[in-house]
Design a protein around this motif. Structure first.
Motif, PDB file in Angstrom:
ATOM      1  N   ALA A 120       0.828  -1.216   0.000  1.00 34.11           N
ATOM      2  CA  ALA A 120       0.000   0.000   0.000  1.00 34.11           C
ATOM      3  C   ALA A 120       0.858   1.260   0.000  1.00 34.11           C
ATOM      4  O   ALA A 120       1.923   1.305   0.630  1.00 34.11           O
ATOM      5  CB  ALA A 120      -0.910   0.014   1.220  1.00 34.11           C
ATOM      6  N   ASP A 121       0.397   2.271  -0.716  1.00 32.21           N
ATOM      7  CA  ASP A 121       1.001   3.598  -0.615  1.00 32.21           C
ATOM      8  C   ASP A 121       0.516   4.299   0.646  1.00 32.21           C
ATOM      9  O   ASP A 121       1.261   5.048   1.291  1.00 32.21           O
ATOM     10  CB  ASP A 121       0.614   4.454  -1.824  1.00 32.21           C
ATOM     11  N   THR A 122      -0.773   4.081   0.966  1.00 29.60           N
ATOM     12  CA  THR A 122      -1.410   4.749   2.096  1.00 29.60           C
ATOM     13  C   THR A 122      -2.321   3.761   2.811  1.00 29.60           C
ATOM     14  O   THR A 122      -3.025   2.980   2.165  1.00 29.60           O
ATOM     15  CB  THR A 122      -2.243   5.958   1.631  1.00 29.60           C
ATOM     16  N   VAL A 123      -2.298   3.806   4.134  1.00 30.67           N
ATOM     17  CA  VAL A 123      -3.209   2.991   4.950  1.00 30.67           C
ATOM     18  C   VAL A 123      -4.026   3.935   5.812  1.00 30.67           C
ATOM     19  O   VAL A 123      -3.479   4.771   6.542  1.00 30.67           O
ATOM     20  CB  VAL A 123      -2.446   1.983   5.828  1.00 30.67           C
ATOM     21  N   LEU A 124      -5.341   3.832   5.712  1.00 27.11           N
ATOM     22  CA  LEU A 124      -6.268   4.646   6.490  1.00 27.11           C
ATOM     23  C   LEU A 124      -7.041   3.702   7.404  1.00 27.11           C
ATOM     24  O   LEU A 124      -7.687   2.778   6.923  1.00 27.11           O
ATOM     25  CB  LEU A 124      -7.211   5.394   5.550  1.00 27.11           C
ATOM     26  N   ALA A 125      -6.951   3.922   8.713  1.00 30.27           N
ATOM     27  CA  ALA A 125      -7.513   2.940   9.653  1.00 30.27           C
ATOM     28  C   ALA A 125      -8.342   3.602  10.738  1.00 30.27           C
ATOM     29  O   ALA A 125      -8.018   4.690  11.224  1.00 30.27           O
ATOM     30  CB  ALA A 125      -6.387   2.134  10.295  1.00 30.27           C
ATOM     31  N   TYR A 126      -9.421   2.914  11.116  1.00 29.48           N
ATOM     32  CA  TYR A 126     -10.276   3.301  12.227  1.00 29.48           C
ATOM     33  C   TYR A 126     -10.167   2.215  13.297  1.00 29.48           C
ATOM     34  O   TYR A 126     -10.106   1.028  12.976  1.00 29.48           O
ATOM     35  CB  TYR A 126     -11.737   3.395  11.799  1.00 29.48           C
ATOM     36  N   GLY A 127     -10.182   2.608  14.555  1.00 30.84           N
ATOM     37  CA  GLY A 127     -10.161   1.596  15.605  1.00 30.84           C
ATOM     38  C   GLY A 127      -9.658   2.148  16.915  1.00 30.84           C
ATOM     39  O   GLY A 127      -9.436   3.359  17.076  1.00 30.84           O
ATOM     40  N   SER A 128      -9.448   1.242  17.846  1.00 28.16           N
ATOM     41  CA  SER A 128      -8.918   1.629  19.151  1.00 28.16           C
ATOM     42  C   SER A 128      -7.460   2.045  18.994  1.00 28.16           C
ATOM     43  O   SER A 128      -6.789   1.711  18.012  1.00 28.16           O
ATOM     44  CB  SER A 128      -9.020   0.462  20.127  1.00 28.16           C
ATOM     45  N   ASN A 129      -6.957   2.748  19.982  1.00 24.35           N
ATOM     46  CA  ASN A 129      -5.564   3.185  19.918  1.00 24.35           C
ATOM     47  C   ASN A 129      -4.614   1.995  19.896  1.00 24.35           C
ATOM     48  O   ASN A 129      -3.569   2.032  19.243  1.00 24.35           O
ATOM     49  CB  ASN A 129      -5.248   4.105  21.097  1.00 24.35           C
ATOM     50  N   ALA A 130      -4.996   0.909  20.592  1.00 23.21           N
ATOM     51  CA  ALA A 130      -4.152  -0.298  20.581  1.00 23.21           C
ATOM     52  C   ALA A 130      -4.120  -0.919  19.185  1.00 23.21           C
ATOM     53  O   ALA A 130      -3.058  -1.341  18.706  1.00 23.21           O
ATOM     54  CB  ALA A 130      -4.680  -1.307  21.600  1.00 23.21           C
ATOM     55  N   THR A 131      -5.283  -0.949  18.521  1.00 26.69           N
ATOM     56  CA  THR A 131      -5.338  -1.479  17.155  1.00 26.69           C
ATOM     57  C   THR A 131      -4.491  -0.643  16.213  1.00 26.69           C
ATOM     58  O   THR A 131      -3.748  -1.175  15.377  1.00 26.69           O
ATOM     59  CB  THR A 131      -6.799  -1.511  16.664  1.00 26.69           C
TER      60      THR A 131
END
Length: 486
Positions: free
Chosen positions: A231-242
């Protein structure tokens, strides 16, 4: 076991027979269903990523952004049509898989999807690019030279499942910047992104290989290092640990755009609490508390209410409890897990204990009701509540008095629902902005961000692109190599 009623994912180039499917039982007991999610091998995931990148270069990168908007608008129009089979599938499955009330899902979808119609999408693009053509071709810069915005060849999304439809924001953003998109659906909500991808491929078959919707068990190191490495870019939602776990598996060359847990609140000025307006303001606040049972980052946990109005803060809290009770038959709270029920019970009991020592501390309503409103005159430390329609109302003398309480949470602050006069709107917004807040909206609109909003204070589209500049020096030098130059 229940029958499989939906097979999630969108996997261009892979037949169902080539894929290992994993059943997930979703929903509350008595109203559950089985959804199958695709569990790809590392080799299959790698081949899929390469297929998406190649197709994107051929079939998406050359498309003018105005044409991309037209395709997206056609897809959204289909999902807004209650007679469309895709919309009917969403209305059937989302209440079961998410546990949210069917009427809440229906109304929420209608409001949410309108944010992605063509007019709003054009505003969305213009918010980040004053000249949207910069996404299509090199455009002149005022200082000289030329620039173009290039989206990633591969944008990998890691979606959360706390609110139905959440993937649409980043999926649409990726398409608007002409990125190849691979999205990981959450086990808790695998339906919406799968439906949207299939609908897009049906509307514009040339894009059918430009995106994929996948699943893998969270924390699968082999899969994550492989897909993140491409990936060029990773956009993620989740807990801070995740998010920390994801970041540890990213190559140094990948851009990482994390969206972690956030904390939102509301502020009600005395100017909004006349005898005529007080109940209406409480009704709007109740909608923000009830929609999706506070599962979104933009739902209020605490409402600060200024003293000195005809409707006093305790009265406002009583109005709020009344409005939440009135909403329950129309938008029922989803069934709570044992852990959630225990958290709500513990929160309520702690405030009941405080009320024994402090007369101004009151718990409104009884434990049998599907909400809890607590009123206090004391500025308690700000923190998240147990969600599920539990809200603290705090009487205050001024907004300035609240700022020290906000300070310890400034890194987590997101939305403030504000009811204030025109004279107060910008000065109060300035104070909240300096405290760390990234969005101020009207009460009743907290769960409905506008197109082009700066999610967590960042640009939705600009953060995804890289800018390519052609300097004025190159333009000037080129003049020396023309056929007519002697």
């Amino acid at each position: 076991m229940n029958d499989v009623i939906f097979r999630a994912g969108y996997l261009p180039g892979l037949s169902p027979e080539e894929v290992q499917w994993r059943p997930l039982t979703l929903g509350a007991p008595g109203q559950s269903c089985v959804v199958e999610v695709p569990q790809l091998s590392a080799a299959q995931m790698g081949a899929l990523a390469e297929r998406v990148k190649q197709a994107t270069r051929l079939h998406l990168k050359p498309v003018p952004v105005s044409d991309i908007v037209r395709v997206l608008d056609a897809a959204i129009a289909r999902l807004l049509d209650q007679h469309d089979p895709y919309r009917q599938t969403l209305e059937t499955l989302l209440p079961i898989t998410s546990g949210f009330d069917a009427e809440m899902v229906r109304l929420g979808l209608a409001s949410y999807l309108r944010t992605f119609r063509a007019l709003q999408l054009h505003r969305f693009v213009a918010e980040d690019f004053s000249n949207p053509k910069i996404l299509d071709e090199f455009q002149p810069r005022t200082k000289g030279g030329w620039s173009k915005a290039i989206g990633p060849d591969l944008l990998v999304h890691v979606w959360a499942g706390n609110v139905p439809g959440l993937p649409l924001w980043s999926f649409v953003s990726g398409l608007l910047v002409k990125a190849g998109n691979i999205g990981k659906i959450a086990s808790a909500e695998p339906v919406f992104a799968s439906i949207f991808a299939r609908l897009l491929a049906e509307i514009e078959p040339r894009w059918s290989d430009c995106f994929a919707v996948v699943w893998w068990p969270g924390g699968d190191e082999a899969i994550e290092r492989g897909i993140f490495g491409t990936a060029d870019t990773v956009l993620a939602y989740g807990s801070n640990a995740t998010l920390r776990s994801i970041q540890e598996r990213l190559p140094a060359t990948a851009r990482f755009l994390p969206h972690g847990h956030k904390l939102s609140l509301a502020v009600v000025s005395a100017s909004a609490l006349s005898l005529r307006r007080g109940q209406t303001v409480a009704r709007q606040a109740a909608l923000d508390v009830a929609r999706y049972d506070q599962q979104g980052c933009y739902s209020p946990h605490v409402i600060y209410v200024q003293r000195g109005a005809p409707v006093q803060p305790l009265e406002f809290a009583q109005y709020l409890a009344s409005e939440l009770a009135a909403l329950t038959p129309k938008m029922a709270r989803r069934a709570l897990s044992l852990e959630e029920a225990a958290s709500v019970g513990a929160w309520r009991e702690s405030h009941e204990f405080l009320s024994l020592k402090t007369p101004s501390h009151q718990v409104l309503g009884d434990a049998a009701q599907a909400f809890a409103v607590v009123y206090t005159d004391t500025l308690l430390p700000l923190g998240p509540g147990p969600l599920n329609r539990c809200v603290l109302v705090v009487g205050i003398d001024s907004l300035e008095a609240v700022l020290p309480v906000l300070e310890p949470q400034r890194a987590y602050l997101q939305t403030v629902g504000l009811a204030a006069s025109p004279e107060e709107l910008l000065p109060w917004s300035e104070l909240l902005a300096l405290a760390g807040v990234t969005r101020v909206c009207a009460l009743g609109a907290m769960t409905s961000p506008e197109a082009g909003w700066h999610h967590d204070g960042r640009f939705s589209l600009l953060d995804l692109v890289r800018m390519v500049d052609v300097d004025q020096s190159a333009e000037s030098a080129a003049e020396g190599f023309t056929r007519y130059e002697s």
